[in-house]
Design a protein around this motif. Structure first.
Motif, PDB file in Angstrom:
ATOM      1  N   UNK A  70       0.856  -1.186   0.000  1.00 13.33           N
ATOM      2  CA  UNK A  70       0.000   0.000   0.000  1.00 13.33           C
ATOM      3  C   UNK A  70       0.894   1.239   0.000  1.00 13.33           C
ATOM      4  N   UNK A  71       0.602   2.151  -0.932  1.00 10.36           N
ATOM      5  CA  UNK A  71       1.351   3.399  -1.039  1.00 10.36           C
ATOM      6  C   UNK A  71       0.361   4.546  -0.839  1.00 10.36           C
ATOM      7  N   UNK A  72       0.358   5.169   0.338  1.00  9.43           N
ATOM      8  CA  UNK A  72      -0.586   6.261   0.584  1.00  9.43           C
ATOM      9  C   UNK A  72      -0.119   7.577  -0.033  1.00  9.43           C
ATOM     10  N   UNK A  73      -1.077   8.400  -0.425  1.00  8.15           N
ATOM     11  CA  UNK A  73      -0.766   9.757  -0.867  1.00  8.15           C
ATOM     12  C   UNK A  73      -1.843  10.683  -0.344  1.00  8.15           C
ATOM     13  N   UNK A  74      -1.498  11.952  -0.205  1.00  7.55           N
ATOM     14  CA  UNK A  74      -2.426  12.880   0.403  1.00  7.55           C
ATOM     15  C   UNK A  74      -2.115  14.311   0.019  1.00  7.55           C
ATOM     16  N   UNK A  75      -3.162  15.109  -0.095  1.00 15.96           N
ATOM     17  CA  UNK A  75      -3.011  16.560  -0.192  1.00 15.96           C
ATOM     18  C   UNK A  75      -3.196  17.089   1.234  1.00 15.96           C
ATOM     19  N   UNK A  76      -2.458  18.122   1.580  1.00 14.61           N
ATOM     20  CA  UNK A  76      -2.518  18.644   2.945  1.00 14.61           C
ATOM     21  C   UNK A  76      -2.269  20.140   2.930  1.00 14.61           C
ATOM     22  N   UNK A  77      -2.440  20.757   4.073  1.00 21.43           N
ATOM     23  CA  UNK A  77      -2.156  22.191   4.210  1.00 21.43           C
ATOM     24  C   UNK A  77      -1.172  22.438   5.338  1.00 21.43           C
ATOM     25  N   UNK A  78      -0.223  21.519   5.488  1.00 23.51           N
ATOM     26  CA  UNK A  78       0.817  21.715   6.488  1.00 23.51           C
ATOM     27  C   UNK A  78       1.070  20.509   7.369  1.00 23.51           C
ATOM     28  N   UNK A  79       0.163  19.551   7.387  1.00 27.31           N
ATOM     29  CA  UNK A  79       0.329  18.398   8.272  1.00 27.31           C
ATOM     30  C   UNK A  79       1.092  17.256   7.620  1.00 27.31           C
ATOM     31  N   UNK A  80       1.401  17.379   6.346  1.00 29.13           N
ATOM     32  CA  UNK A  80       2.086  16.291   5.648  1.00 29.13           C
ATOM     33  C   UNK A  80       1.227  15.035   5.674  1.00 29.13           C
ATOM     34  N   UNK A  81       1.839  13.899   5.900  1.00 27.77           N
ATOM     35  CA  UNK A  81       1.094  12.644   5.976  1.00 27.77           C
ATOM     36  C   UNK A  81       0.497  12.434   7.363  1.00 27.77           C
ATOM     37  N   UNK A  82       0.851  13.306   8.302  1.00 22.16           N
ATOM     38  CA  UNK A  82       0.319  13.153   9.652  1.00 22.16           C
ATOM     39  C   UNK A  82       0.659  11.772  10.199  1.00 22.16           C
TER      40      UNK A  82
END
Length: 89
Positions: free
Chosen positions: A38-50
């Motif tokens: 599993x390769x997660x990806x995410x858009x964020x506004x400063x938290x990165x992948x959290x």
């Protein structure tokens, strides 16, 4: 769709936020992911992948969870470099 997703050996997973989080994790935890990557990806506004990677590893103990790709949301629609680099690595 469930059959198609479960047939994959590698899954790029949009890291869920908000209400989608519960639905996605319910799906993940109710299926066998042994031997899957599993390769997660995410858009964020400063938290990165959290804590996404840790949460996924906990929910999918038999899967390999790779480091994810976090792209700042304010530039995601105009910035392809990060995604292109991640795909080629």
């Amino acid at each position: 769709m469930k059959k198609c997703v479960l047939a994959l050996s590698v899954l790029a997973l949009a890291a869920p936020r908000g209400k989608a989080l519960v639905a996605v994790f319910t799906f993940l935890e109710s299926h066998d992911w042994k031997g899957k990557t599993v390769i997660p990806f995410s858009a964020h506004e400063g938290s990165g992948m959290g804590r996404t990677q840790e949460s996924l590893q906990k929910a999918l103990p038999d899967a390999t969870v790779l480091g994810g790709l976090a792209v700042r949301g304010t530039v995601a629609q105009n910035e392809r470099t990060q995604a292109q680099q991640a795909v080629t690595e």
